[in-house]
Design a protein around this motif. Structure first.
Motif, PDB file in Angstrom:
ATOM      1  N   ASP A 182       0.924  -1.029  -0.091  1.00 62.71           N
ATOM      2  CA  ASP A 182       0.122   0.082   0.112  1.00 62.71           C
ATOM      3  C   ASP A 182       0.792   1.273  -0.059  1.00 62.71           C
ATOM      4  OD1 ASP A 182      -2.879   1.038   0.373  1.00 62.71           O
ATOM      5  OD2 ASP A 182      -1.474   2.211   1.841  1.00 62.71           O
ATOM      6  N   LEU A 183       0.433   2.252  -0.730  1.00 61.30           N
ATOM      7  CA  LEU A 183       1.279   3.534  -0.854  1.00 61.30           C
ATOM      8  C   LEU A 183       1.469   4.022   0.692  1.00 61.30           C
ATOM      9  CD1 LEU A 183       2.653   5.515  -2.534  1.00 61.30           C
ATOM     10  CD2 LEU A 183       0.385   6.867  -2.662  1.00 61.30           C
ATOM     11  N   LEU A 184       0.611   3.858   1.661  1.00 62.24           N
ATOM     12  CA  LEU A 184       1.030   4.599   2.939  1.00 62.24           C
ATOM     13  C   LEU A 184       1.986   3.462   3.641  1.00 62.24           C
ATOM     14  CD1 LEU A 184       0.020   6.874   4.844  1.00 62.24           C
ATOM     15  CD2 LEU A 184      -1.678   5.273   5.726  1.00 62.24           C
ATOM     16  N   ARG A 212       7.491   9.931  -4.739  1.00 58.05           N
ATOM     17  CA  ARG A 212       6.986  10.561  -5.974  1.00 58.05           C
ATOM     18  C   ARG A 212       5.896  10.045  -6.690  1.00 58.05           C
ATOM     19  NH1 ARG A 212      10.830  14.054  -8.229  1.00 58.05           N
ATOM     20  NH2 ARG A 212       9.145  14.633  -9.604  1.00 58.05           N
ATOM     21  N   LEU A 213       5.250   8.613  -6.065  1.00 54.66           N
ATOM     22  CA  LEU A 213       4.206   8.377  -6.751  1.00 54.66           C
ATOM     23  C   LEU A 213       2.695   8.955  -6.432  1.00 54.66           C
ATOM     24  CD1 LEU A 213       3.388   5.875  -8.603  1.00 54.66           C
ATOM     25  CD2 LEU A 213       3.349   4.553  -6.486  1.00 54.66           C
ATOM     26  N   PRO A 214       2.109   9.411  -7.357  1.00 50.71           N
ATOM     27  CA  PRO A 214       0.886  10.075  -7.167  1.00 50.71           C
ATOM     28  C   PRO A 214      -0.099   9.147  -6.722  1.00 50.71           C
ATOM     29  CG  PRO A 214       1.751  10.690  -9.323  1.00 50.71           C
ATOM     30  CD  PRO A 214       2.560   9.662  -8.986  1.00 50.71           C
ATOM     31  N   PHE A 218      -1.153   5.123  -8.300  1.00 49.59           N
ATOM     32  CA  PHE A 218      -1.176   3.712  -7.390  1.00 49.59           C
ATOM     33  C   PHE A 218      -2.571   3.166  -7.237  1.00 49.59           C
ATOM     34  CE2 PHE A 218      -1.392   1.524  -3.420  1.00 49.59           C
ATOM     35  CZ  PHE A 218      -0.475   0.683  -3.260  1.00 49.59           C
ATOM     36  N   SER A 219      -3.386   4.037  -6.881  1.00 51.11           N
ATOM     37  CA  SER A 219      -4.707   3.367  -6.972  1.00 51.11           C
ATOM     38  C   SER A 219      -5.436   2.910  -8.158  1.00 51.11           C
ATOM     39  CB  SER A 219      -5.797   4.677  -6.298  1.00 51.11           C
ATOM     40  OG  SER A 219      -6.962   4.025  -6.392  1.00 51.11           O
ATOM     41  N   ARG A 220      -4.833   3.485  -9.076  1.00 48.93           N
ATOM     42  CA  ARG A 220      -5.483   2.937 -10.580  1.00 48.93           C
ATOM     43  C   ARG A 220      -4.678   1.569 -10.740  1.00 48.93           C
ATOM     44  NH1 ARG A 220      -4.359   7.088 -13.286  1.00 48.93           N
ATOM     45  NH2 ARG A 220      -2.414   6.391 -14.281  1.00 48.93           N
ATOM     46  N   GLU A 221      -3.059   1.398 -10.537  1.00 47.13           N
ATOM     47  CA  GLU A 221      -2.579   0.451 -11.021  1.00 47.13           C
ATOM     48  C   GLU A 221      -2.510  -0.706 -10.127  1.00 47.13           C
ATOM     49  OE1 GLU A 221      -1.298   0.355 -14.177  1.00 47.13           O
ATOM     50  OE2 GLU A 221      -1.998   2.601 -14.578  1.00 47.13           O
ATOM     51  N   ARG A 222      -2.598  -0.610  -8.698  1.00 47.26           N
ATOM     52  CA  ARG A 222      -2.328  -1.625  -7.828  1.00 47.26           C
ATOM     53  C   ARG A 222      -3.296  -2.636  -8.081  1.00 47.26           C
ATOM     54  NH1 ARG A 222      -4.399  -0.696  -1.857  1.00 47.26           N
ATOM     55  NH2 ARG A 222      -3.975  -2.750  -1.823  1.00 47.26           N
ATOM     56  N   ARG A 223      -2.996  -3.702  -7.657  1.00 44.40           N
ATOM     57  CA  ARG A 223      -4.036  -5.192  -7.703  1.00 44.40           C
ATOM     58  C   ARG A 223      -4.915  -4.886  -6.307  1.00 44.40           C
ATOM     59  NH1 ARG A 223      -0.794 -10.626  -7.339  1.00 44.40           N
ATOM     60  NH2 ARG A 223      -3.130 -11.167  -6.987  1.00 44.40           N
ATOM     61  N   LYS A 224      -6.255  -4.971  -6.991  1.00 39.73           N
ATOM     62  CA  LYS A 224      -7.342  -4.843  -5.975  1.00 39.73           C
ATOM     63  C   LYS A 224      -7.368  -5.791  -4.869  1.00 39.73           C
ATOM     64  CE  LYS A 224      -8.280  -1.051  -8.255  1.00 39.73           C
ATOM     65  NZ  LYS A 224      -7.912   0.043  -7.842  1.00 39.73           N
ATOM     66  N   ASP A 225      -6.771  -7.123  -4.988  1.00 40.12           N
ATOM     67  CA  ASP A 225      -6.870  -8.014  -3.987  1.00 40.12           C
ATOM     68  C   ASP A 225      -5.620  -8.231  -3.095  1.00 40.12           C
ATOM     69  OD1 ASP A 225      -5.239  -8.816  -6.236  1.00 40.12           O
ATOM     70  OD2 ASP A 225      -5.977 -10.819  -6.138  1.00 40.12           O
TER      71      ASP A 225
END
Length: 302
Positions: A182-184, A212-214, A218-225
């Motif tokens: 997770d980005l956080l 530097r990752l918007p 990250f939300s768009r490209e990450r795996r949702k699972d």
């Protein structure tokens, strides 16, 4: 001139490290460019590893009390740190010790040769490599703190080529903020590396992509699972709560956000207490923040 970084995974004894160094030096000597067209510096890379958890059900008190988290790795890197210290002291400098000890006579010619190759420091610093989610920065904090405080780093290394002394410039790098669920979590790991490892001007964060990752990318490209453990969620929210409470910047709906995060943290803390202690034990958010910041200290004797 070509700058080359020699990456060495430290062994648990100075003699083993010296053997690795000899092998690398020998390979470069065959080219005939070492000390002429090539600058070679060594960086010791500690390896991050998974914590082999003891048997038991996660959440039970007996599960957590069996041993310190990452205890085998903590002990391993402690031995490696002491080996690096002794290697720098006895194998890369001409000291009264190395001249006096019989067992070091066979290494003296190597020391002379090694020290005269280009008249600059060969030992550039330490780093931590491998998958960052295997091991948090807190595990390496005692080693980095030790090297930042130990007198050996102010030890003078003698340079035979121009009969001058120079202090070794030991640099500190920690690779973090590149692999995260997770980005956080990535941002928290970078923060922990800076705070727990006592980083200051001149120290280096390797990669640090999370900075530097918007968030929308990250939300768009990450795996949702992608699953997050209760521990990771609790630590991430506590980190966010900690920053929001201490910033003076004007953030839209700041206090409403802090209140909601606080409610979630309290819920997770109550769940943890109930699962682990089975009695009327309760931690406040401030208690947990204090315990989080104390992770920089070594739970074992260092």
């Amino acid at each position: 001139r070509i700058n080359v970084e020699g990456r060495i995974v430290p062994s648990d004894s100075p003699s083993k490290i010296a053997k690795k160094v000899r092998e690398i030096i020998s390979e470069f000597e065959r080219t005939g460019i070492l000390g002429q067209n090539l600058n070679l510096k060594f960086v010791f890379h500690f390896i991050k590893k998974k914590d082999d958890l003891p048997s038991g059900k996660e959440g039970e008190l007996t599960f957590f009390l069996q041993r310190v988290r990452w205890e085998p790795l903590r002990k391993e890197i402690r031995k490696q740190a002491f080996a690096i210290r002794d290697f720098i002291k006895y194998y890369s400098s001409v000291s009264e010790y190395s001249l006096r000890k019989e067992e070091n006579k066979k290494d003296f010619s190597f020391v002379r040769k090694f020290s005269s190759l280009k008249g600059a420091e060969f030992f550039h610093g330490i780093d931590a490599a491998s998958k960052e989610y295997y091991t948090p920065p807190e595990v390496f904090a005692p080693v980095y703190t030790y090297f930042k405080r130990t007198p050996i780093l102010s030890h003078k290394i003698y340079n035979f080529s121009n009969t001058a002394e120079f202090p070794p410039k030991f640099c500190f790098t920690y690779h973090v903020g590149e692999e995260f669920r997770d980005l956080l979590s990535g941002l928290r790991s970078i923060y922990e590396a800076v705070i727990f490892l006592n980083f200051s001007e001149g120290d280096r964060i390797g990669h640090g992509v999370a900075l530097r990752l918007p968030p929308e990318v990250f939300s768009r490209e990450r795996r949702k699972d992608t699953p997050l453990s209760n521990q990771e969620v609790l630590d991430d929210l506590t980190f966010l709560y900690f920053l929001l409470k201490r910033t003076d910047k004007q953030i839209p709906k700041k206090y409403e956000t802090i209140e909601k995060i606080g409610e979630t943290i309290n819920h997770l803390l109550q769940k943890l207490c109930k699962a682990s202690y089975k009695d009327n034990v309760h931690f406040t958010i401030d208690d947990y923040i204090d315990s989080w910041l104390l992770r920089r200290n070594c739970p074992l004797e260092f």
